[in-house]
Design a protein around this motif. Structure first.
Motif, PDB file in Angstrom:
ATOM      1  N   ALA A  26       0.833  -1.217   0.000  1.00  0.00           N
ATOM      2  CA  ALA A  26       0.000   0.000   0.000  1.00  0.00           C
ATOM      3  C   ALA A  26       0.860   1.257   0.000  1.00  0.00           C
ATOM      4  CB  ALA A  26      -0.952  -0.001   1.198  1.00  0.00           C
ATOM      5  N   GLU A  27       1.917   1.264   0.795  1.00  0.00           N
ATOM      6  CA  GLU A  27       2.759   2.458   0.882  1.00  0.00           C
ATOM      7  C   GLU A  27       3.555   2.710  -0.397  1.00  0.00           C
ATOM      8  OE1 GLU A  27       4.510   3.507   4.943  1.00  0.00           O
ATOM      9  OE2 GLU A  27       4.171   1.329   5.076  1.00  0.00           O
ATOM     10  N   VAL A  28       4.096   1.652  -1.017  1.00  0.00           N
ATOM     11  CA  VAL A  28       4.878   1.899  -2.239  1.00  0.00           C
ATOM     12  C   VAL A  28       3.966   2.328  -3.383  1.00  0.00           C
ATOM     13  CG1 VAL A  28       6.791   0.388  -1.569  1.00  0.00           C
ATOM     14  CG2 VAL A  28       5.023  -0.505  -3.085  1.00  0.00           C
ATOM     15  N   LEU A  29       2.748   1.806  -3.426  1.00  0.00           N
ATOM     16  CA  LEU A  29       1.836   2.238  -4.487  1.00  0.00           C
ATOM     17  C   LEU A  29       1.372   3.681  -4.251  1.00  0.00           C
ATOM     18  CD1 LEU A  29      -0.165  -1.058  -5.020  1.00  0.00           C
ATOM     19  CD2 LEU A  29       1.627  -0.085  -6.486  1.00  0.00           C
TER      20      LEU A  29
ATOM     21  N   ALA B 251       0.696  -4.593 -10.544  1.00  0.00           N
ATOM     22  CA  ALA B 251       1.073  -5.835 -11.231  1.00  0.00           C
ATOM     23  C   ALA B 251       2.561  -6.128 -11.037  1.00  0.00           C
ATOM     24  CB  ALA B 251       0.725  -5.748 -12.717  1.00  0.00           C
ATOM     25  N   VAL B 252       3.380  -5.100 -11.038  1.00  0.00           N
ATOM     26  CA  VAL B 252       4.824  -5.309 -10.844  1.00  0.00           C
ATOM     27  C   VAL B 252       5.086  -5.887  -9.458  1.00  0.00           C
ATOM     28  CG1 VAL B 252       7.078  -4.163 -10.623  1.00  0.00           C
ATOM     29  CG2 VAL B 252       5.548  -3.553 -12.505  1.00  0.00           C
TER      30      VAL B 252
ATOM     31  N   GLU C 264       6.043  -9.881  -9.616  1.00  0.00           N
ATOM     32  CA  GLU C 264       7.489 -10.120  -9.599  1.00  0.00           C
ATOM     33  C   GLU C 264       8.154  -9.499  -8.370  1.00  0.00           C
ATOM     34  OE1 GLU C 264       9.635  -7.842 -12.790  1.00  0.00           O
ATOM     35  OE2 GLU C 264       7.596  -7.436 -13.499  1.00  0.00           O
ATOM     36  N   PRO C 265       7.657  -9.823  -7.185  1.00  0.00           N
ATOM     37  CA  PRO C 265       8.216  -9.225  -5.970  1.00  0.00           C
ATOM     38  C   PRO C 265       9.703  -9.531  -5.782  1.00  0.00           C
ATOM     39  CG  PRO C 265       6.825 -11.098  -5.425  1.00  0.00           C
ATOM     40  CD  PRO C 265       6.622 -10.812  -6.889  1.00  0.00           C
ATOM     41  N   GLU C 266      10.172 -10.616  -6.347  1.00  0.00           N
ATOM     42  CA  GLU C 266      11.589 -10.978  -6.218  1.00  0.00           C
ATOM     43  C   GLU C 266      12.507 -10.011  -6.953  1.00  0.00           C
ATOM     44  OE1 GLU C 266      10.109 -12.848  -9.982  1.00  0.00           O
ATOM     45  OE2 GLU C 266       9.286 -12.601  -7.972  1.00  0.00           O
TER      46      GLU C 266
ATOM     47  N   VAL D 293      12.541   0.132  -6.430  1.00  0.00           N
ATOM     48  CA  VAL D 293      13.037  -0.142  -7.770  1.00  0.00           C
ATOM     49  C   VAL D 293      12.680  -1.572  -8.151  1.00  0.00           C
ATOM     50  CG1 VAL D 293      15.337  -0.893  -6.985  1.00  0.00           C
ATOM     51  CG2 VAL D 293      15.062   0.033  -9.289  1.00  0.00           C
ATOM     52  N   CYS D 294      12.343  -1.761  -9.404  1.00  0.00           N
ATOM     53  CA  CYS D 294      12.175  -3.098  -9.973  1.00  0.00           C
ATOM     54  C   CYS D 294      13.271  -3.284 -11.013  1.00  0.00           C
ATOM     55  CB  CYS D 294      10.806  -3.263 -10.628  1.00  0.00           C
ATOM     56  SG  CYS D 294      10.624  -4.851 -11.489  1.00  0.00           S
TER      57      CYS D 294
END
Length: 163
Positions: A12-15, A56-57, A61-63, A78-79
């Motif tokens: 929630a915080e990162v979004l 969706a990111v 793909e949390p890894e 960062v992704c």
């Protein structure tokens, strides 16, 4: 500041911080592109599209996601995607809380991406961003971190105009 692997408790915080970070960008994007292009990409508004894309990111793909924290509070993320066939990694998403921009958080997150790509044995890293005025700070940050620009042209044609 510490950088840690993403876990769902930060979702929630990162979004929310992502939407705050892009708040000043999208009005300038909208002024810079033909209206039909903007309307096609953002029919329900940029916030809805951006939220869905970024959710969706982190969900899919949390890894590949790392989060910068101030105490227990996310202040950036960062992704980093890996593309072994092209011998490269990609900074796919980079977000810094607007209240903390220019504090070195983006640089630290990019450094982590560089290290992840090197550890995978890949030679280069890329990032994409817009060429509109809203993305000028992002372009400056990437260039300051050694990225070199590759000229790309992207064209759109409105097929609704009957031609």
């Amino acid at each position: 500041m510490t950088i840690v692997p993403y876990v769902e408790q930060y979702r929630a915080e990162v979004l929310a911080l992502s939407l705050r970070a892009w708040e000043p960008v999208f009005p300038l994007v909208q002024e810079s592109v033909p209206p039909f292009v903007y309307d096609c990409f953002y029919p329900a508004g940029w916030r809805a599209r951006q939220y869905d894309d970024l959710a969706a990111v982190v969900d899919d793909e949390p890894e590949n996601v790392d989060v910068a924290l101030d105490g227990d509070s996310p202040i950036g993320w960062v992704c980093t995607r890996l593309h072994p066939d092209d011998n490269m990694g990609e900074v796919y998403v980079l977000v810094v809380d607007p209240a903390r921009q220019r504090d070195g958080i983006g640089r630290a997150l990019m450094k982590g991406s560089f290290e992840r790509v090197k550890a995978a044995g890949l030679r280069m890293i890329m990032v994409e961003t817009g060429d509109d005025p809203g993305h000028a700070p992002a372009r400056a940050a990437y260039e300051a971190n050694g990225f070199q620009r590759w000229p790309v042209a992207r064209y759109f044609k409105d097929l609704a105009d009957g031609s």
